[in-house]
Design an enzyme around this catalytic site. Structure first.
Site, mmCIF file in Angstrom:
data_model
loop_
_atom_site.group_PDB
_atom_site.id
_atom_site.type_symbol
_atom_site.label_atom_id
_atom_site.label_comp_id
_atom_site.label_asym_id
_atom_site.label_seq_id
_atom_site.Cartn_x
_atom_site.Cartn_y
_atom_site.Cartn_z
ATOM 1 N N GLY A 73 60.580 58.395 76.014
ATOM 2 C CA GLY A 73 60.051 59.239 74.936
ATOM 3 C C GLY A 73 60.588 60.652 75.015
ATOM 4 N N CYS A 116 49.121 50.468 77.349
ATOM 5 C CA CYS A 116 49.198 51.914 77.551
ATOM 6 C C CYS A 116 47.833 52.469 77.913
ATOM 7 C CB CYS A 116 49.735 52.572 76.294
ATOM 8 S SG CYS A 116 48.837 52.099 74.824
ATOM 9 N N GLU A 141 54.133 57.752 71.111
ATOM 10 C CA GLU A 141 52.966 57.129 71.760
ATOM 11 C C GLU A 141 53.452 56.657 73.119
ATOM 12 O OE1 GLU A 141 50.002 57.158 70.671
ATOM 13 O OE2 GLU A 141 50.160 57.477 68.513
ATOM 14 N N GLY A 166 56.590 53.859 73.704
ATOM 15 C CA GLY A 166 57.276 53.381 74.899
ATOM 16 C C GLY A 166 56.922 54.254 76.087
ATOM 17 N N LYS A 212 63.379 48.803 65.354
ATOM 18 C CA LYS A 212 64.011 48.178 66.512
ATOM 19 C C LYS A 212 62.939 47.777 67.515
ATOM 20 C CE LYS A 212 65.613 49.277 70.528
ATOM 21 N NZ LYS A 212 65.281 48.019 71.218
HETATM 22 P P1 NAD Z 1 60.581 51.707 77.065
HETATM 23 O O1 NAD Z 1 60.404 53.168 76.933
HETATM 24 O O2 NAD Z 1 61.466 51.174 78.119
HETATM 25 O O3 NAD Z 1 61.141 51.083 75.701
HETATM 26 C C1 NAD Z 1 60.485 51.285 74.467
HETATM 27 C C2 NAD Z 1 61.492 51.078 73.351
HETATM 28 O O4 NAD Z 1 62.466 52.120 73.416
HETATM 29 C C3 NAD Z 1 62.275 49.763 73.422
HETATM 30 O O5 NAD Z 1 62.453 49.258 72.119
HETATM 31 C C4 NAD Z 1 63.586 50.197 74.016
HETATM 32 O O6 NAD Z 1 64.655 49.352 73.674
HETATM 33 C C5 NAD Z 1 63.765 51.557 73.385
HETATM 34 N N1 NAD Z 1 64.681 52.444 74.100
HETATM 35 C C6 NAD Z 1 65.067 52.391 75.388
HETATM 36 N N2 NAD Z 1 65.947 53.378 75.653
HETATM 37 C C7 NAD Z 1 66.105 54.074 74.509
HETATM 38 C C8 NAD Z 1 66.873 55.209 74.139
HETATM 39 N N3 NAD Z 1 67.671 55.836 75.011
HETATM 40 N N4 NAD Z 1 66.780 55.662 72.867
HETATM 41 C C9 NAD Z 1 65.968 55.062 71.981
HETATM 42 N N5 NAD Z 1 65.227 53.964 72.269
HETATM 43 C C10 NAD Z 1 65.302 53.486 73.520
HETATM 44 O O7 NAD Z 1 59.104 51.132 77.185
HETATM 45 P P2 NAD Z 1 58.672 49.624 77.485
HETATM 46 O O8 NAD Z 1 58.916 49.364 78.938
HETATM 47 O O9 NAD Z 1 59.224 48.726 76.460
HETATM 48 O O10 NAD Z 1 57.088 49.726 77.215
HETATM 49 C C11 NAD Z 1 56.182 50.135 78.160
HETATM 50 C C12 NAD Z 1 55.802 51.586 77.950
HETATM 51 O O11 NAD Z 1 55.284 51.779 76.644
HETATM 52 C C13 NAD Z 1 54.694 52.020 78.888
HETATM 53 O O12 NAD Z 1 55.004 53.288 79.440
HETATM 54 C C14 NAD Z 1 53.481 52.134 77.983
HETATM 55 O O13 NAD Z 1 52.495 53.021 78.423
HETATM 56 C C15 NAD Z 1 54.079 52.551 76.692
HETATM 57 N N6 NAD Z 1 53.173 52.210 75.591
HETATM 58 C C16 NAD Z 1 52.493 53.225 74.932
HETATM 59 C C17 NAD Z 1 51.605 52.916 73.914
HETATM 60 C C18 NAD Z 1 50.839 53.991 73.188
HETATM 61 O O14 NAD Z 1 50.385 53.728 72.079
HETATM 62 N N7 NAD Z 1 50.678 55.190 73.731
HETATM 63 C C19 NAD Z 1 51.398 51.596 73.555
HETATM 64 C C20 NAD Z 1 52.086 50.603 74.247
HETATM 65 C C21 NAD Z 1 52.983 50.916 75.253
#
Ligand code: NAD
Length: 492
Positions: free
Chosen positions: A233, A284, A250, A228, A175
């Site tokens: 997470g 990130c 991550e 995310g 997803k």
């Molecule tokens: P997010 O947490 O809002 O969303 C990430 C994913 O999770 C999306 O596909 C979203 O639809 C899904 N999601 C949302 N709510 C959910 C739920 N209740 N259950 C399951 N899935 C759900 O993050 P974002 O705003 O898309 O991305 C930015 C974040 O990602 C930042 O905090 C960034 O640091 C992190 N990130 C981490 C890494 C890493 O490798 N450590 C890499 C890139 C981004």
């Protein structure tokens, strides 16, 4: 407007409800494509397809070498399609075309690397302590893996999950983020073309708050690979725990880029700028805190400001643009909020600080490259992830203070160190609480090297040899070779 479909069981389908949502181009601020809005029924269908594919001889019966060959074929198709995919991703999430070309050129390496590992997954013979018994282990796939990815590097972050998961023999329900689904759906076509059996890779699109919970808690999902934000997470982890599922997480970061008084200042300036203004700070690993030794603080800041002012902001589809838009409208508001928070906390605005409205930014969602000086470690701007082009400069007196400030957040994703001293470099690499430490460089990643977070930045590792273990489970097999099954009523 273009209309996309999702990939379930080898078929390109609409959501069961027929619902769609618009995806927007962050440079124009306008919608450009319609994406299926999956619901719980679609999740169930995709998981069932992945489960059936996992058990089917067409996948389960493939030799590990044949699995590797499929991944290699996919890598070749990806390389051929790189330019087209790069353009779609730029259109959908505003990443610079120059960065996307680089990512797409490099991405096939993950599939080649894990293709090479597919037939090197070996068990062990254990010299067991019991007579007349032969004991060995088998490394087996987990089953259906769900990959949930964010919008900032959609294809790359999915690749970090898909390549090892498939090499290990799992099937996948992916997803992508609701803000960056188009490139994922285009990418999906290549799995079909490479010859993966139907259902091995399924891609469903929709909103995390509508289908995320079902995906994570579905009884037939064996593992969750999530990238995310750390709050999302945490929710995913709690939910996965209820059904005892392994996870890799991550998550976010507040990485320190530490400039010592013996550093080459010109190099350090380049490293600090690439750490925070690349991808408009939406990574990130953004080096969102520059820790600068007091002895060189003013000289460094002067050089940094001069260099940062040269950044060309504008249309991400132009080859020479250096700073692109913010990917989503809510994220634009969040970044601007943090700038106000920093000002209210007493940080001194040295550069930028506003929504960018230059002619070349059009109607797009841009924030000026922003630098705050005089930031204190306890301020929110020094503790919380902004995920935008906002740098906090924090002065320090000595190495111990630099370590304390660098380690003084809930995160532990990455850190940069700028020094000419090998002793200091090695000491820092040991004492910094981060999954990645870069010395005199920043932002380097490779399919060969493990990537992941300490502390609240995550659990597990992606890339490198260790990553494939995240997608395997170990089975112990016992064989009696004595030919004498003992009387169970007589204790041995
Ligand atoms: P997010 O947490 O809002 O969303 C990430 C994913 O999770 C999306 O596909 C979203 O639809 C899904 N999601 C949302 N709510 C959910 C739920 N209740 N259950 C399951 N899935 C759900 O993050 P974002 O705003 O898309 O991305 C930015 C974040 O990602 C930042 O905090 C960034 O640091 C992190 N990130 C981490 C890494 C890493 O490798 N450590 C890499 C890139 C981004």
């Amino acid at each position: 407007m273009q209309s996309y479909r999702m990939l379930i069981a080898g078929e390109w389908v609409e959501a069961a409800s027929g619902a769609v949502f618009e995806t927007e181009n962050p440079f124009t601020g306008k919608p450009w494509a319609l994406i299926p809005r999956a619901g719980v029924a679609d999740v169930d269908k995709a998981v069932a397809a992945a489960q059936a594919a996992f058990r089917a001889p067409s996948w389960r019966g493939l030799s590990a070498s044949a699995r590797g060959a499929l991944l290699r074929k996919f890598a070749d198709l990806l390389a051929e399609d790189a330019e087209r995919l790069a353009r779609i991703e730029t259109q959908d999430n505003g990443k610079l075309i120059a960065e996307m070309r680089g990512q797409l050129r490099y991405m096939p390496q993950w599939y080649h690397y894990f293709a090479g590992l597919a037939d090197k997954i070996e068990g062990r013979v254990i010299p067991i302590d019991k007579p007349g018994v032969f004991n060995f282990t088998r490394e087996e796939p987990l089953g259906v893996v769900t990959a949930i990815t964010p919008w900032n590097s959609p294809l790359m972050l999915a690749t970090w999950k898909l390549a090892p998961a498939l090499a290990a023999g799992n099937t996948v329900v992916w997803k992508p983020s609701e803000y960056s689904s188009a490139s994922a759906l285009e990418f999906g076509k290549l799995f079909e073309k490479a010859g993966f059996p139907p259902g091995v890779v399924n891609i469903i699109t929709g909103f995390g708050n509508e289908i995320g919970e079902r995906l994570v808690s579905h009884p037939d999902v064996a593992k969750v690979a999530f990238t995310g934000g750390d709050r999302t997470g945490q929710g995913v982890y709690e939910l996965a725990a209820r059904s005892i599922k392994p996870v890799t997480l991550e998550l976010g970061g507040k990485s320190a880029n530490i400039v010592f008084d013996d550093a080459d200042l010109d190099d350090a300036v380049k490293g600090v700028v690439s750490g925070i203004f690349a991808a408009s700070g939406q990574t990130c690993i953004a080096g969102s805190r520059a820790l600068v030794h007091r002895a060189i603080h003013d000289a460094f800041v002067e050089k940094l400001l001069a260099f940062a002012r040269t950044a060309r902001i504008g249309d991400p589809a132009q080859d020479d643009t250096q700073v692109g838009p913010i990917t989503t409208k809510p994220q634009l508001a969040k970044v601007l909020d943090y700038i106000e928070i920093a000002k209210a906390e007493g940080a001194e605005l040295a550069l930028g600080g506003k929504r960018a409205v230059a002619a070349q930014c059009g109607e797009g969602w841009f924030v000026e490259p922003t630098i705050f000086t005089g930031v204190r470690p306890g301020m929110r701007i020094a503790q919380e992830e902004v995920f935008g082009p906002v740098l906090s400069i924090i002065p320090f007196e000595d190495d111990e203070e630099a370590i304390a400030i660098a380690n003084g957040t809930i995160y532990g994703l990455a850190a940069g160190v700028w020094t000419k001293s090998i002793n200091r470099a090695l000491t820092m690499s040991q004492r910094l609480e981060a999954g990645t430490v870069w010395i005199n460089t920043y932002r380097a990643t490779s399919y060969m090297s493990p990537f992941g977070g300490y502390k609240r930045s995550g659990i597990g590792r992606e890339s490198g040899l260790t990553a494939i273990r995240e997608y395997l489970q170990e089975k112990s097999v016992w064989i009696d070779i004595s030919g004498q099954v003992p009387n169970p009523f007589v204790q041995r």
